[in-house]
Design an enzyme around this catalytic site. Sequence first.
Site, PDB file in Angstrom:
ATOM      1  N   CYS A  52     -59.989 -11.745 -12.403  1.00  0.00           N
ATOM      2  CA  CYS A  52     -61.505 -11.884 -12.235  1.00  0.00           C
ATOM      3  C   CYS A  52     -61.778 -10.912 -11.056  1.00  0.00           C
ATOM      4  O   CYS A  52     -61.086 -10.947  -9.948  1.00  0.00           O
ATOM      5  CB  CYS A  52     -61.730 -13.529 -11.562  1.00  0.00           C
ATOM      6  N   ASP A  59     -56.664 -14.103 -15.254  1.00  0.00           N
ATOM      7  CA  ASP A  59     -57.440 -14.424 -16.303  1.00  0.00           C
ATOM      8  C   ASP A  59     -56.349 -14.066 -17.575  1.00  0.00           C
ATOM      9  O   ASP A  59     -55.847 -13.127 -17.562  1.00  0.00           O
ATOM     10  CB  ASP A  59     -58.709 -13.629 -16.664  1.00  0.00           C
TER      11      ASP A  59
END
Length: 154
Positions: A52, A59
């Site tokens: 992120c 992620d």
Amino acid sequence: MTDSIYESLTQLGGKASLPASPEEAVLETVPNPQRDARYLVRFTCPEFTSLCPITGQPDFAHLVIDYVPDERLVESKSLKLYLGAFRNHGAFHEDCTLTIARRLEAVLQPIWLRIGGYWYPRGGMPIDVFYQTGPAPEGVWIPDQGVAPYRGRG
């Protein structure tokens, strides 16, 4: 590998470290030896990771990349290294998915390409990102990407 379509490859067959960034990664290609046939190539990356850009938290996504080659094929080890370079790259899901698609488009100039980015939930909501270069070519079998919609632990 003299007089081979593979002689220009530099990453296959030896140790190759993950590139520091997607921009530094080298996507290698070879001539398509079956250029007279229309067919689909699929790469599935069920453990894709990036960061992120705001929080730095990881992620995770399941990527499915389909393409109908023209003159060039992507060499799979170089693709793995390219995708691995996103592990320390901060970008939103949409940006990662489209960056991969556009880089493959530029390198391969395929007849057709699509990517499905099936991102795991962050903040309680999964984000799926899809891109394709145009209508699927006629006469090529293009199966469903086979990734079920996110249903939680259920």
